[in-house]
Scaffold this active site. Structure first.
Site: not given
Length: 1022
Positions: A73, A75, A197, A448
């Site tokens: 994951h 970001d 997430d 996000h």
């Protein structure tokens, strides 16, 4: 875009077929296709999708199959900037280097053919891809073709779902999915949406995913109470019916909650950044632990499987920025799979472990042929504990949220003009302009941890930098396009600081031109406000006629802090522009605009032909709104309050922070019980200026003809010298009896009912009466008693609620002194440069509508459309050279031959490729929402000669993200417990009759020919 998505389409044109243009296949009446043809079409539709699923690994039908999903994951900005994450810079902040992750994963996949991996964030993958050799790219293409490197979600980023507008979500998904389609064709097309997430999940997001063609959706974060009950009721997986207007299964989406958010199970993290023990399978080693680990894994799998309905369960084997040394992960997973599938099965184990992907797991669930429960609300708000409601980020970093919304507005203007002007927009006489940098920057902002306001300060600054750098090439593009469409090469100027009344050209020039471009499909009457020098000005419209104008000076104010403003009303045609001329008249004294003293009756009122707003003459507060058209009167008290942010207490150590909202007490404190007021009344505007404190003020404004009240608030810098973090709200208190109910939009689109201290799908236990009742407000919130409705529209995403009947509130600003312990590691201070400033000063607007409940939708829908796509103002000195010899400069222009109906919104008009445009049209009303003007009825459009600067020669309808031809798109079918939905085949495309059902978005790729003689199609009547 790949060939598969371009294979089907129709021509478009006038009444008879023409070579290379409209074809007879679009005739309104045609015989139905033959059954053999339909059968062949079905085979083609499902064949490509089936082939993708056929590459999935084999499972054991009589065992518990554990699908191991190797993933990372990544970001797109959070503790580090996007580039710092990609290149692995500042590992002292967080060890993360995306380029090394992708390098390592590809090598590990090549080394062992049974391994699989999924990747999500296309912003990073595209950056990495362009740095690879052609040989390396071919290796990756082979992995994708084999289904061993699979893309999930496929957006440029994994977007937030609370603070994002649906138009921006569609744009960022389109950008990422198009990269995959162009790079890998159908092999790279994601089948599953993957939002592991984001901090809560919106119903509109699920609807958009369904309309993009995804087969299913998996997410990680779920309210702790909701998850416990779902595990007990075996409802961790179900069908999400994500629209109350679209007919099922158009917005139905199979949705699954991952068992461990998105992390590996405890004790099974084998990344180089983890401390868990590796698998030691040498029995002669004193560190031998294989038997113990395998037994633990089998117990874990069995326990996890008890919460799901099939003999399949999923484990996410990865986490934030993992797999930089992919061999560590894969070597241990290889061992685990071998130990379970050989030794344990030989001993009678009924567990089978396999490398898998979300799509392969989903396919097995679909093959189970079960009936699934249906969800119709959303997953907000999200809490991970009794006092930990993630509702603060709905309002965090309000300035960045506004900049993102302004940038969305500007990007649509940029893309429209690029499409309307055609090749002349780039390059042109002003240089090389392009929309791509702003499109990519806007996509990054949907991440996000970006628009959500949950990144570190230096990362938020970098997000703003990316937007600012994206505006520049778009401004060049607008210069080229406006010169082409107006026939005059002016020295165009963009005033980016009009929100603080700064524009150098209008404040210094004695003569200038104002061009107003309207991105809507209908004409607008827009009040232009420009900072100027003191004096008298004359304003002329596109026909040279003088229009009413005024110079507004706030009495008794500092002219530097509040410079004089020139006001005039501009009428701008649909999808077009009007150019007004402004002259400063010499040697004339300006007419005095003095404040009217309060009359002896002590009445403080502003009023136009539609609205009257009354203020208490003693407190200066708004106390009453009257709709004169409907004869509605509502007592409304509006004022500003602030919550004292918790820093933890004896109940919980949880503090308010960038993510979490937790006030120290339920009742907010008033900024002040009264406001100093100044009344300004002219023929063009009426204003009540309210000053609540040195850091909180507001202007309540009313223009002629306006059916809403405008509240322009200014808050900040929020003082924190008293050691108290503050979360500032604007609250409206009325006498409406609302029965604990209020209503908020979902990503700016459909409306959801909210009930205080209530969740629709479980028996909710309220532990935070304020934060636990906050919801995301992307564009509007309203309360109603069934007869009268008060609606407040926002100019950015904010958190809002109704904490008592007849009341609604919106959080406008927050400044906090403590971190909330969710990984950010710094408080939400926004102090200023280098963290040393006094704090952030934020300005925004709330638009207030009072109407009958039956008529309210027409008001707030059309007003929200004007707010999100406001006109763009461009200035010039005038006197520019002709664009080409013989061209007569044009002062007014419309790209539409006829206005769009009120129910229709032009969502997207953008350049797609040589000779091709992307066109999206949407019905912006819900079923049954408007019965007064019949705006909830289906609308049919004729696209054949709709646009004036180009001719559509061929039209192909696609799915929402434009990566699949609609007539070839298919999705897995699911059986909800409400009964099987009716499956419908797409109708034959007729450009002369494009029908939009309520809340329907239709997407097209249009082949076009731009007209060289656009000057012959100059003006459009207003």
């Amino acid at each position: 875009m790949g060939a598969g998505a371009r294979a089907a389409g129709v021509g478009a044109g006038g009444g008879r077929p023409a070579a290379g243009s409209w074809t007879s296949s679009c005739a309104p009446r045609q015989s139905l296709p033959s059954l053999p043809f339909l059968f062949f079409l079905l085979l083609a539709v499902f064949g490509a999708r089936a082939a993708h699923y056929e590459m999935c690994p084999k499972v054991q039908p009589d065992m518990l199959n554990v699908h191991l999903v190797a993933h990372t994951h990544d970001d797109v900005g959070w503790l580090k900037t996007v580039d710092q994450y990609f290149y692995g810079i500042h590992n002292d902040i967080q060890h993360a280097g995306v380029q090394y992750i992708l390098d390592s994963v590809v090598s590990a996949l090549v080394a062992e053919p049974t391994r699989r991996f999924i990747y999500v964030e296309i912003a990073f993958f595209a950056q990495w891809w362009h740095q690879q050799t052609k040989a390396k790219q071919e290796v990756v293409r082979d992995l994708v073709r084999q289904g061993r490197l699979e893309f999930a979600n496929g957006g440029w980023v994994m977007n937030d779902e609370a603070a994002t507008h649906y138009g921006a979500i569609i744009d960022q998904m389109t950008l990422g999915l198009r990269f995959l389609e162009d790079t890998f064709g159908i092999d790279g097309r994601p089948l599953v949406a993957w939002h592991i997430d984001p901090f809560g999940h919106s119903r509109e997001q699920a609807s958009l995913f369904a309309q993009m063609g995804f087969d299913g959706f998996f997410f990680g974060r779920l309210d702790y109470q909701d998850k416990k009950i779902r595990e007990e009721m075996l409802e961790m997986e179900q069908v999400w019916r994500a629209s109350a207007s679209l007919k099922p299964p158009a917005a139905d989406l199979f949705t699954g909650v991952l068992p461990n958010m998105y992390s590996p199970p405890e004790n099974l993290c084998w990344d180089m950044m983890c401390d868990d023990k590796p698998v030691v399978d040498d029995p002669n080693s004193p560190e031998y632990n294989a038997k113990e680990l395998v037994n633990y894994f089998l117990q874990l799998a069995a326990a996890q499987g008890q919460h799901y309905r099939t003999n399949h369960t999923i484990m996410t084997m990865g986490s934030d920025f993992q797999y930089e040394n992919a061999n560590v992960w894969f070597k241990n997973l290889d061992k685990l799979i071998q130990l379970v599938n050989t030794q344990q099965q030989a001993s009678g184990s009924r567990v089978h472990v396999l490398y898998s992907t979300p799509a392969c797991y989903l396919r097995e669930l679909n093959k189970a042929n079960l009936t699934w429960s249906v969800k119709q609300d959303d997953f907000f708000p999200y809490a991970d504990g009794p006092h930990n409601f993630w509702t603060g980020y709905f309002s965090s970093r309000p300035a960045l949220k506004r900049y993102e919304r302004l940038s969305y507005n500007f990007l649509q203007v940029c893309q429209q003009l690029e499409a309307l002007a055609g090749p002349a927009a780039n390059p042109g006489p002003y240089g090389s302009g392009e929309s791509v940098p702003l499109r990519e920057a806007m996509a990054v902002l949907q991440h996000h941890d970006a628009v959500s306001g949950t990144s570190r300060q230096h990362v938020a600054d970098d997000y703003a930098r990316q937007l600012a750098e994206g505006w520049g090439p778009c401004e060049v593009l607008l210069n080229n396009a406006l010169a082409r469409l107006s026939g005059s090469k002016e020295n165009f100027t963009f005033c980016r600081e009009l929100n603080v009344s700064v524009c150098r050209l209008s404040q210094t020039a004695a003569h200038f031109q104002v061009t107003i471009y309207n991105p809507l499909g209908r004409k607008v009457d827009w009040m232009v406000r420009l900072p100027v020098r003191e004096g008298v000005f004359s304003v002329r419209d596109p026909n040279g006629l003088t229009v009413p104008s005024e110079v507004l000076t706030l009495p008794g104010s500092d002219s530097q802090e509040y410079p004089p403003e020139l006001l005039f009303s501009a009428l701008v045609p649909a999808l077009g522009f009007s150019t007004y001329s402004v002259d400063r008249l010499p040697r004339q004294k300006p007419r005095a605009r003095t404040r009217r003293p309060r009359p002896q009756s002590r009445v403080l009122v502003i009023q136009n032909e539609h609205i009257r707003a009354s203020f208490n003459p003693d407190t200066g507060l708004l106390v009453e709104i009257e709709n004169l058209d409907q004869n509605l009167l509502l007592p409304v008290r509006q004022a500003f309050f602030w919550y004292n942010a918790s820093t933890g207490d004896n109940v919980s150590s949880q503090a308010s922070g960038a993510y979490i909202f937790r006030p120290n007490q339920q009742e907010p404190l008033p900024v002040r019980h009264w406001a100093e007021t100044r009344l300004v009344k002219t023929s063009l505007v009426q204003e009540v200026h309210q000053n609540f404190s040195a850091w909180c003020s507001q202007v309540v404004r009313l223009y002629p003809g306006q059916r809403h009240l405008e509240l322009e608030w200014t808050v900040g810098p929020i003082p924190v010298g008293d050691g108290w973090g503050k979360e500032v709200i604007s609250r409206f208190d009325t006498t409406l009896e609302t029965d604990g109910r209020f209503y908020t939009d979902s990503n700016g689109r459909e409306i959801l009912e909210r009930r205080r201290d209530y969740r629709p799908t479980w028996n909710f236990s309220q532990t935070e009466p304020v934060a636990g009742n906050y919801y995301p407000v992307n564009s509007r919130i309203y309360i109603t008693d069934g007869n009268m409705q008060l609606t407040v529209l926002t100019d950015r995403s904010q958190g809002g609620s109704s904490l008592s009947d007849g009341s609604l509130e919106l959080m406008v600003h927050r400044r906090l002194l403590r971190d909330d312990g969710r990984g950010l590691g710094e408080p939400l201070q926004e102090a200023g440069p280098n963290g040393q400033g006094p704090g952030l000063w934020v300005r925004g607007r709330h638009l207030v509508l009072l109407d009958t409940a039956r008529a309210a939708a027409a008001g707030h829908r059309l007003l929200a459309e004007k707010e999100i796509l406001a006109p763009q103002i461009v200035l010039a000195l005038g006197g520019g050279a002709p664009y080409r010899l013989g061209a007569t400069p044009r002062t007014q222009f419309s790209a539409l031959r006829r206005e769009l109906p009120s129910a229709v919104h032009l969502l997207t008009l953008a350049y797609w490729g040589p000779g091709t445009l992307l066109l999206r049209l949407e019905h912006q009303f819900a079923v049954g929402e408007d019965t007064v003007r019949n705006l909830s009825s289906p609308v049919t459009l004729d696209l054949r000669d709709l646009f004036s600067t180009f001719t559509i020669t061929h039209l192909q309808e696609t799915t929402l993200a434009a990566n699949q031809a609609r007539d070839r798109a298919s999705r897995l079918q699911w059986t909800p417990n409400t009964g099987p939905p009716i499956q419908t085949m797409p109708s034959l495309l007729d450009p002369a009759a494009i029908t939009l059902q309520p809340m329907e978005i239709r997407t097209f790729l249009a082949s076009v020919q731009w007209k060289e003689d656009i000057y012959a199609h100059s003006d459009s009547p207003l």
